[in-house]
Design an enzyme around this catalytic site. Structure first.
Site, PDB file in Angstrom:
ATOM      1  N   ASP A 118      37.161   9.206  55.168  1.00 38.25           N
ATOM      2  CA  ASP A 118      36.334   8.611  54.126  1.00 38.25           C
ATOM      3  C   ASP A 118      34.930   8.364  54.657  1.00 38.25           C
ATOM      4  OD1 ASP A 118      35.569   7.528  51.732  1.00 38.25           O
ATOM      5  OD2 ASP A 118      36.609   5.625  52.004  1.00 38.25           O
ATOM      6  N   ASP A 172      33.430   7.774  44.797  1.00 40.29           N
ATOM      7  CA  ASP A 172      33.547   6.492  44.092  1.00 40.29           C
ATOM      8  C   ASP A 172      33.084   6.608  42.639  1.00 40.29           C
ATOM      9  OD1 ASP A 172      34.342   5.612  46.539  1.00 40.29           O
ATOM     10  OD2 ASP A 172      32.487   4.545  47.007  1.00 40.29           O
TER      11      ASP A 172
END
Length: 300
Positions: free
Chosen positions: A4, A80
């Site tokens: 990530d 996101d």
């Protein structure tokens, strides 16, 4: 393994990433290697996992950053997003763009990473994601819990049916990914990739094909009672409604009625769709289960 924020993300840095004049091994400045940084982390992780097991286990590595070559090492998701109908709609063109760039195992956070989706939005997101290559629910730790068993019984049943439908189609998914690994055929493909001689497909990014046989048009607007969809093919392709089996001949533009229980899906004539119908706790338990073949006749 999950890689990530590997762009890399630096919250207090310029452009929220590493300084462009940061020096890497070998004297390379970050400005020169930024685009390959995430891909190289993806690669190093996958190769490390393969080495760790002596090549006996196939690794799964999910990455947020990617570049040319990323498809050799694992999956990518779109980062996101937010719990909104606009972001649900945006998943389709975003995933199609990444797919035609050569990365087949792609998906978006179901329900949105930020914010709290209502039951209708969450249901529609599961229904859409069930027909996208990488399928995962994921959210920020400050959002409300949203596991399917925490919503109303009606919404839970709708989500359950979408998940069951996806799992029943695992043989088709695996067959499509196998073709991709051998010949680079697209898994999630724009309509124009399957019907390049149909010019009406060129500006359509609200529907797509999964492999050569399934047409999907996700419902991405609130309180929708119908969707306007186009079944492509200038050579009179037969399209079979997933739910009713009714055949329509292309090219045809239609208003397709929907409820919260339905996803607009059509099977292309000339296709054979393998399925496994038995419900199992995991896909590995169904390896020896019988296949069900859905045979859609063509006009020939």
């Amino acid at each position: 393994t999950w890689n990530d924020m590997n762009e890399p993300s630096v919250f207090n840095g310029p452009e929220i990433t590493m300084h462009k004049d940061a020096v890497h091994y070998g004297g390379w400045e970050h400005r020169d290697i930024h685009n390959i940084y995430g891909m190289l982390m993806h690669r190093a992780t996958a190769e490390g996992l393969i080495k760790r097991t002596g090549g006996k286990l196939r690794p799964f590595v999910l990455s947020r950053a990617f570049f040319i070559g990323t498809q050799r090492w694992g999956a990518v998701w779109t980062g996101d997003n937010s719990a909104s109908w606009e972001h649900l709609a945006a998943t389709v063109p975003m995933l199609l763009s990444i797919s035609i760039a050569g990365v087949p195992l792609v998906g978006a956070d179901i329900g949105g990473f930020f914010g709290n989706p209502d039951e209708d939005l969450l249901t529609r997101w599961y229904q859409a994601a069930a027909f996208q290559p990488f399928f995962r629910a994921h959210a920020h730790h400050d959002t409300r819990r949203r596991e399917p068993w925490l919503v109303s019984s009606v919404a839970m049943q709708r989500i359950r049916e979408a998940i069951r439908l996806r799992y029943s189609l695992l043989p088709y998914w695996y067959s499509t990914f196998n073709r991709q690994s051998l010949s680079a055929d697209l898994v999630m493909r724009p309509l124009w990739a399957e019907f390049p001689d149909d010019t009406r497909t060129f500006d359509r990014d609200d529907a797509y094909m999964i492999g050569p046989g399934l047409f999907v048009h996700p419902v991405v607007t609130k309180d929708a009672t119908s969707v306007s969809l186009y079944l492509p093919g200038i050579h009179k392709t037969h399209w079979y409604d997933w739910y009713t089996g009714v055949s329509r001949q292309s090219p045809v533009q239609l208003e397709y009625p929907v409820t919260m229980d339905t996803i607009p899906i059509f099977v292309k004539g000339g296709s054979i769709i393998p399925r496994k119908e038995r419900i199992r706790r995991s896909s590995s338990l169904g390896v020896s289960d019988p296949y069900t073949l859905l045979v859609a006749l063509s006009n020939q």
